[in-house]
Design an enzyme around this catalytic site. Structure first.
Site: not given
Ligand SMILES: NC(=O)c1ccc[n+]([C@@H]2O[C@H](COP(=O)([O-])OP(=O)(O)OC[C@H]3O[C@@H](n4cnc5c(N)ncnc54)[C@H](OP(=O)(O)O)[C@@H]3O)[C@@H](O)[C@H]2O)c1
Ligand SMILES: *[C@@H]1O[C@H](CO)[C@@H](O)[C@H](O)[C@H]1NC(C)=O
Ligand SMILES: *[C@@H]1O[C@H](CO)[C@@H](O)[C@H](O)[C@H]1NC(C)=O
Ligand SMILES: *[C@@H]1O[C@H](CO)[C@@H](O)[C@H](O)[C@H]1NC(C)=O
Ligand SMILES: *[C@@H]1O[C@H](CO)[C@@H](O)[C@H](O)[C@H]1NC(C)=O
Ligand SMILES: *[C@@H]1O[C@H](CO)[C@@H](O)[C@H](O)[C@H]1NC(C)=O
Length: 362
Positions: A74, A79, A204
Site C-alpha cells: 500500500d 507519501y 479512501s
Molecule cells: N488512506 C489513508 O488516508 C491512510 C491513512 C493512514 C495510513 N494509511 C495506510 O495504512 C498503513 C498503516 O497505517 P499506519 O502507518 O498508520 O500504521 P499502523 O500499522 O497502525 O502502525 C504502525 C506502527 O506500529 C508499530 N508496529 C507494527 N507492527 C508491530 C508489532 N507487531 N508489534 C509492535 N509494534 C508494531 C510500528 O512500529 P515498528 O516499525 O517499530 O514495527 C509502527 O510504529 C500506512 O502505512 C498507509 O499505507 C492510509
C-alpha cells in the site's frame, strides 16, 4: 493429495506459508486470506503500508515485508517515496503478477492539486495516475484509490490533509461543488480502469455522502480504505454496514492506532494482551485478527522484520465469539473516526444505488 491442493491454494493467497508439510497445523480456509472484489479480482487481506517512510526506508521495509510473506503493498503519490517502493519491488525478486500493488491519487484540492475547476481536477488526476506508474516503474497497478474526498476551492497548498479547510468541519463532501468534483475525479479513474492500466479502483476516507455522488456510475468504487482499529467499535459511524450493503469492501488503515488514541492500549493493553496470551499470539496480532475476522482487509506498517513476520502470521488461530465481542465493545479510541475529512451522522439513510450490471466486468 488434500495437502497438495491446500498448499497450492494457500500459495495463491495473501501470505505464503512457511513450509507446508503433512503435520503443519490446519490453516483457515484460504479465502479468508484474500477478498474478492465486485469485478472478480482477488485482493490479499493484508497490505504492507509505506506511509511516512523516505525512499530508502520504503525500499528496505518493502523487501522485508515481501520476505515476511506480504504480497500486497500500500503506497500513495503523496507519501513521496514511490521511487524507493518501486526499487524495493524490483529488488524483492518477485514476479510482478505475484504482487498486488495499491497506490493513490490525492483528492482534488489537497496535496498539491488545485481544485478550482472540475477540468483542473480531471487533468491533475490523470497526471497523478501517470506519475504513480512512472515513479513505481510499473506498467499497471492492481488498485488505485482516491486518497481523500475533494476540498473544493482549496488551492492544494496543504501538504497534509490536516492543513486543508475541510479538516476541522469535516465537510469534505458537503460543499456545493463536492459532487461535481467527485464525479470528475472518479471518471478519470474509470477511464484508466477501462484501459486496463488499473485492475480495480476505489476510494479512501469517503463517507456515504461522498459515495452517493457516484450513484449509478458505470463502475462503482470497489473498496473504501478508512481508519479502523480496536477501541473504535466494530462499525464506527456505520461505515462497515454501509460498505457491506453496497458491495464495497472496507479496508482498515492504522490498525494499531497510528500513535494516536488507543495505540498504547492496542499494543500493550490488557484486553489485546490477555486474548493474545490465550492463543500464543501478541497484542498486535490480535488487533489485526479482529479486523480480518470482520472480513475487512487491512493495511499495516512496520520497519521491523520481526514485527512484519508476526503481522503476516495471523491465519492459524481463531478468535472466539466472546473474544470478538469484547474487542467489538472496547471504546478507548471512540474519538477516532473512519475519515478525518467527512462524517456520517446517518449513513443508513443513504440513497446509493449500484448500477451493478455495469460494474461487474470491464
Ligand atoms: N488512506 C489513508 O488516508 C491512510 C491513512 C493512514 C495510513 N494509511 C495506510 O495504512 C498503513 C498503516 O497505517 P499506519 O502507518 O498508520 O500504521 P499502523 O500499522 O497502525 O502502525 C504502525 C506502527 O506500529 C508499530 N508496529 C507494527 N507492527 C508491530 C508489532 N507487531 N508489534 C509492535 N509494534 C508494531 C510500528 O512500529 P515498528 O516499525 O517499530 O514495527 C509502527 O510504529 C500506512 O502505512 C498507509 O499505507 C492510509
Ligand atoms: C531516511 O530515514 C532514515 C530513518 O529515519 C534515516 O536514517 C535516513 O538518513 C533517511 N535517508 C535520507 C536519504 O534522508
Ligand atoms: C507541487 O507541484 C509542483 C508543480 O508540479 C512541483 O514543482 C512541486 O515540487 C510539488 N510539491 C510537492 C510537495 O509535491
Ligand atoms: C524499471 O523496470 C524495468 C523492468 O520492468 C527494469 O529493467 C529497470 O531497471 C527499472 N528501472 C529502474 C530505474 O529501476
Ligand atoms: C484483562 O482482560 C481479561 C480478558 O478480557 C479480563 O478477563 C480481565 O478481567 C482483565 N483484567 C484487568 C485487570 O482488567
Ligand atoms: C465473512 O465472509 C464469509 C464468506 O463470505 C462469510 O461466511 C462470513 O459470515 C463473513 N463473516 C462476517 C463476520 O461477516
Amino acid at each position: 493429495m488434500a495437502n497438495l491442493v491446500r498448499c497450492g491454494l494457500v500459495a495463491l493467497a495473501a501470505v505464503s506459508l512457511q513450509g507446508c508439510s503433512d503435520d503443519s497445523p490446519s490453516p483457515r480456509p484460504p479465502e479468508t486470506t484474500s477478498v474478492t472484489l465486485r469485478n472478480g479480482v482477488k485482493m490479499p487481506m493484508l497490505a504492507a503500508g509505506t506511509w511516512q517512510y523516505n525512499d530508502s526506508v520504503a525500499e528496505e521495509t518493502l523487501i522485508a515485508a515481501v520476505h515476511a510473506g506480504f504480497v500486497h503493498i500500500d503506497t500513495a503519490y503523496d507519501y513521496h517515496n514511490q521511487v524507493g517502493v518501486g526499487r524495493g519491488i524490483q529488488k524483492s525478486g518477485k514476479p510482478r503478477d505475484s504482487l498486488f500493488i495499491t497506490s493513490k491519487v490525492p483528492g482534488c484540492g489537497l496535496q498539491n492539486t488545485t481544485a478550482k475547476t472540475v477540468e483542473q481536477c480531471k487533468t491533475e488526476t490523470d497526471d497523478k495516475i501517470a506519475l504513480d506508474l512512472q515513479q513505481l516503474n510499473l506498467s499497471y497497478l492492481d488498485m488505485v484509490l482516491v486518497h481523500f474526498p475533494p476540498c473544493p476551492g482549496d488551492d492544494g497548498s496543504a501538504e497534509s490533509p490536516s492543513e486543508c479547510s475541510c479538516y476541522g468541519p469535516k465537510n469534505g463532501c458537503s460543499h456545493p461543488q463536492s459532487c461535481d468534483m467527485i464525479k470528475a475525479q472518479w471518471s478519470v479513474l474509470t477511464d484508466a480502469y477501462k484501459k486496463k492500466q488499473i485492475r480495480a479502483i476505489g476510494v479512501s476516507n469517503y463517507c456515504s455522502a461522498c459515495l452517493e455522488c457516484l450513484t449509478g456510475s458505470e463502475v462503482f468504487p470497489m473498496i473504501n480504505q478508512v481508519q479502523l482499529h480496536v477501541g473504535m467499535g466494530s462499525d464506527p459511524e456505520g461505515f462497515r454496514t454501509f460498505a457491506e450493503k453496497h458491495e464495497i469492501k472496507l479496508q482498515a488503515y492504522s490498525p494499531f492506532g497510528s500513535g494516536g488514541h488507543g495505540s498504547e492500549q492496542i499494543l500493550k493493553g490488557n484486553l489485546t494482551t490477555s486474548i493474545g496470551k490465550a492463543h500464543g499470539k501478541s497484542a498486535a496480532q490480535v488487533a489485526l485478527k479482529w479486523i480480518v475476522s470482520h472480513n475487512v482487509s487491512v493495511a499495516t506498517k512496520s520497519s521491523n522484520p520481526a514485527h512484519l513476520k508476526a503481522n503476516a502470521d495471523i491465519f492459524d488461530f481463531t478468535l472466539s465469539d466472546t473474544e470478538m465481542d469484547s474487542l467489538d465493545k472496547a471504546t478507548f479510541a471512540s474519538e477516532d473516526t473512519p475519515s478525518f475529512l467527512c462524517t456520517d451522522s446517518n449513513p443508513s439513510a443513504s440513497q446509493v444505488q449500484l448500477k451493478s450490471e455495469m460494474s461487474v466486468v470491464v
